[in-house]
Design a protein around this motif. Structure first.
Motif, PDB file in Angstrom:
ATOM      1  N   ASN A   1      66.678 -16.136  24.616  1.00  0.00           N
ATOM      2  CA  ASN A   1      68.053 -15.743  24.310  1.00  0.00           C
ATOM      3  C   ASN A   1      68.195 -15.527  22.817  1.00  0.00           C
ATOM      4  OD1 ASN A   1      69.878 -16.257  26.832  1.00  0.00           O
ATOM      5  ND2 ASN A   1      68.452 -17.973  26.747  1.00  0.00           N
TER       6      ASN A   1
ATOM      7  N   TRP B   1      74.778 -10.786  22.647  1.00  0.00           N
ATOM      8  CA  TRP B   1      73.914 -11.758  23.312  1.00  0.00           C
ATOM      9  C   TRP B   1      72.943 -11.005  24.201  1.00  0.00           C
ATOM     10  CZ3 TRP B   1      76.082 -16.126  26.950  1.00  0.00           C
ATOM     11  CH2 TRP B   1      75.048 -16.969  27.324  1.00  0.00           C
TER      12      TRP B   1
ATOM     13  N   LYS C   1      69.593 -11.709  26.779  1.00  0.00           N
ATOM     14  CA  LYS C   1      68.780 -12.683  27.500  1.00  0.00           C
ATOM     15  C   LYS C   1      67.627 -11.924  28.145  1.00  0.00           C
ATOM     16  CE  LYS C   1      69.034 -16.096  31.182  1.00  0.00           C
ATOM     17  NZ  LYS C   1      68.722 -17.325  30.516  1.00  0.00           N
TER      18      LYS C   1
END
Length: 78
Positions: free
Chosen positions: A53, A68, A70
Motif C-alpha cells: 500500500n 491510495w 493497493k
C-alpha cells in the motif's frame, strides 16, 4: 489527477505507516515526524509495513488530496 511541476519536492516517510490513517492524521505526521508543512504543495509519500500500500498526500489550491494505491501481488520497491 496529480499535476507535477519542477518546483515540487518529494518526501518519503521513514518507516512504515498504518494505512488506516486519513488525511488529517497523515498531515500531522508530516508536521511532527517529518518536520515539514503539508500545505506547501510538496508531495508526501507513505508506505505500509508490507509495502503493498502506498498513500500520497498533496495539498493544492482547493485543499488536501490523498491518493491510495493497493497492489494485488507485488510490492513497492525502495
Amino acid at each position: 489527477m496529480l499535476g507535477l511541476n519542477p518546483s515540487m519536492r518529494f518526501y518519503l516517510c521513514e518507516g512504515p505507516v498504518d494505512m488506516r490513517k486519513g488525511i488529517f492524521t497523515l498531515a500531522e505526521l508530516v508536521r511532527k515526524i517529518m518536520g515539514k508543512e503539508p500545505s506547501t504543495g510538496d508531495i508526501f509519500i507513505f508506505l505500509s509495513k508490507d509495502r503493498r500500500n502506498i498513500k500520497i498526500l498533496h495539498h493544492d489550491t482547493g485543499g488536501y488530496v490523498l491518493y491510495w494505491k493497493k497492489l494485488d501481488k507485488d510490492r513497492f520497491l525502495l
